[in-house]
Design a protein around this motif. Structure first.
Motif, PDB file in Angstrom:
ATOM      1  N   GLY A  57       0.813  -1.210   0.000  1.00  0.00           N
ATOM      2  CA  GLY A  57       0.000   0.000   0.000  1.00  0.00           C
ATOM      3  C   GLY A  57       0.845   1.257   0.000  1.00  0.00           C
ATOM      4  O   GLY A  57       0.514   2.244  -0.659  1.00  0.00           O
ATOM      5  N   ALA A  58       1.967   1.231   0.727  1.00  0.00           N
ATOM      6  CA  ALA A  58       2.861   2.388   0.772  1.00  0.00           C
ATOM      7  C   ALA A  58       3.480   2.669  -0.590  1.00  0.00           C
ATOM      8  O   ALA A  58       3.866   3.805  -0.876  1.00  0.00           O
ATOM      9  N   GLU A  59       3.551   1.636  -1.439  1.00  0.00           N
ATOM     10  CA  GLU A  59       4.063   1.806  -2.810  1.00  0.00           C
ATOM     11  C   GLU A  59       2.924   2.088  -3.791  1.00  0.00           C
ATOM     12  O   GLU A  59       3.131   2.078  -5.001  1.00  0.00           O
ATOM     13  N   HIS A  60       1.730   2.333  -3.253  1.00  0.00           N
ATOM     14  CA  HIS A  60       0.537   2.625  -4.053  1.00  0.00           C
ATOM     15  C   HIS A  60       0.173   1.447  -4.965  1.00  0.00           C
ATOM     16  O   HIS A  60      -0.137   1.616  -6.144  1.00  0.00           O
ATOM     17  N   LEU A  61       0.226   0.257  -4.369  1.00  0.00           N
ATOM     18  CA  LEU A  61      -0.114  -0.964  -5.095  1.00  0.00           C
ATOM     19  C   LEU A  61      -1.269  -1.674  -4.393  1.00  0.00           C
ATOM     20  O   LEU A  61      -1.311  -1.727  -3.158  1.00  0.00           O
ATOM     21  N   GLY A  62      -2.158  -2.230  -5.181  1.00  0.00           N
ATOM     22  CA  GLY A  62      -3.225  -3.077  -4.647  1.00  0.00           C
ATOM     23  C   GLY A  62      -2.955  -4.509  -5.085  1.00  0.00           C
ATOM     24  O   GLY A  62      -3.214  -4.867  -6.233  1.00  0.00           O
ATOM     25  N   VAL A  63      -2.393  -5.321  -4.177  1.00  0.00           N
ATOM     26  CA  VAL A  63      -1.932  -6.663  -4.529  1.00  0.00           C
ATOM     27  C   VAL A  63      -2.915  -7.707  -4.019  1.00  0.00           C
ATOM     28  O   VAL A  63      -3.283  -7.700  -2.836  1.00  0.00           O
ATOM     29  N   THR A  64      -3.331  -8.615  -4.902  1.00  0.00           N
ATOM     30  CA  THR A  64      -4.144  -9.765  -4.518  1.00  0.00           C
ATOM     31  C   THR A  64      -3.388 -11.032  -4.912  1.00  0.00           C
ATOM     32  O   THR A  64      -2.668 -11.049  -5.913  1.00  0.00           O
ATOM     33  N   PHE A  65      -3.553 -12.092  -4.108  1.00  0.00           N
ATOM     34  CA  PHE A  65      -2.829 -13.337  -4.332  1.00  0.00           C
ATOM     35  C   PHE A  65      -3.760 -14.445  -4.818  1.00  0.00           C
ATOM     36  O   PHE A  65      -4.924 -14.511  -4.422  1.00  0.00           O
TER      37      PHE A  65
END
Length: 349
Positions: free
Chosen positions: A64-72
């Motif tokens: 989130g701090a890298e402005h990413l929305g990651v799903t696995f």
């Protein structure tokens, strides 16, 4: 009259400035509210504690701090994960880099490259029982080894056998289902099994096989130079969103450092994501993977995530002893270091 005009102009100027400030604030707020870059990340196998750095990076807000929305999500093996990546169903994935090398040799294969190596040493191993007379790799002569159909370690067995002067024809391989790999060894139906050191050996100890009766013959200890699991990127995504890939790598490095510092918390987080996950079992698995595969001497010297091009080229040559390339790739065809931070940002804290 000129004084009146001056006052009027000043009033108009002040009014225009006061109107412009809220507009500028609205634009800034809109930019701040831009949605994070979505990344669908695929693991090439069922979840285990070796993936804890990804989970801690997510839990600690690093993505989130890298402005990413990651799903696995998970796939049934590296080939399936690579196919998803090539189709654009995933932006990034964790796969066996040796399967990536073979994948790239296919007709019209997408130019997928690795951008970060998690396992500096491949986890390939043969786990045997000392009570069957096996202490070293040459002791496999005349023995029976259980091998699952999907086992990746067998792809490099011909090179390993040749390098160690073993007559491969004198080692009997018994094809089995991956589900019975550890049970048949614990039951004494085979002398050894092929698999990953941090999975099979830990599972066997958990099944009650005495640790003193187990010997883990790691390929890396017998001259195999293969790297292991690596983060690979969809080429179109990497070209369009290079900063997102760089941000993901930075977040993952933070996750690895957190895992090294707090293995118990990392194992707990991993176990919570696994059906019927056992924290103690995953902690043992994690510690094994960290010691054998992730925190190697090479990584401590050169930092996380990168490769030694000469070593990668040699490992490709070892693959070529079993796999017939149409055109043998080079390290530059397989690994792209443009997304890595400087070495100082990749050293283990």
């Amino acid at each position: 009259m000129s004084g009146f005009k001056t006052i009027a102009l000043r009033c108009l100027l002040a009014l225009s400035i006061s109107l412009a400030i809220p507009i500028a604030r609205d634009v800034g707020a809109a930019e701040t509210a831009a949605p994070p870059v979505a990344i669908h990340f695929t693991f090439d196998r069922p979840l285990d504690a070796s993936m804890a750095p990804f989970f801690l990076a997510a839990k600690d807000g690093r993505f989130g701090a890298e402005h990413l929305g990651v799903t696995f999500n998970t796939a049934a093996g590296s080939p399936e994960a690579l196919t998803r990546l090539a189709r654009g169903d995933s932006e990034l994935a964790l796969v066996d880099i040796n399967e990536l090398i073979r994948f790239r040799d296919k007709d019209n294969a997408a130019p997928i490259k690795a951008v970060f190596v998690l396992f500096n040493r491949a986890p390939y191993a043969i786990v045997a029982r000392r009570s069957r007379g096996i202490h070293l790799l040459p002791d496999l002569d005349g023995k029976t080894v259980g091998v699952a159909d999907s086992d990746l370690s067998m792809r490099l067995w011909p090179a390993l056998a040749q390098q160690n002067g073993i007559n491969a024809s004198r080692v009997k391989f018994h094809r089995i289902s991956a589900a019975v790999r550890e049970p048949i060894l614990s039951a004494g139906q085979v002398d050894a099994v092929a698999g990953f050191s941090y999975l099979s050996a830990v599972n066997l100890r958990d099944r009650g096989v005495p640790e003193a009766d187990l010997v883990v013959l790691r390929y890396a200890d017998y001259g195999c130079e293969a790297y292991g699991f690596a983060v690979v990127a969809n080429p179109a995504f990497a070209a369009a969103k290079p900063d997102a890939v760089k941000g993901f790598v930075r977040a993952l490095i933070a996750g690895i450092n957190a895992t090294v510092s707090e293995p118990e918390r990392a194992a707990e987080e991993a176990a919570s994501r696994i059906d019927d996950g056992d924290r103690n079992l995953e902690l043992e698995r994690l510690r094994t993977a960290l010691a054998d595969n992730i925190l190697t001497d090479e990584v401590r010297r050169n930092g996380l995530g990168g490769v030694d091009p000469a070593r990668l080229d040699r490992s490709i040559g070892q693959i070529a002893q079993e796999f017939k390339f149409r055109k043998q790739p080079t390290a530059g065809d397989i690994f792209d270091d443009r997304f890595l931070p400087p070495v100082t940002g990749r050293l283990i804290n």
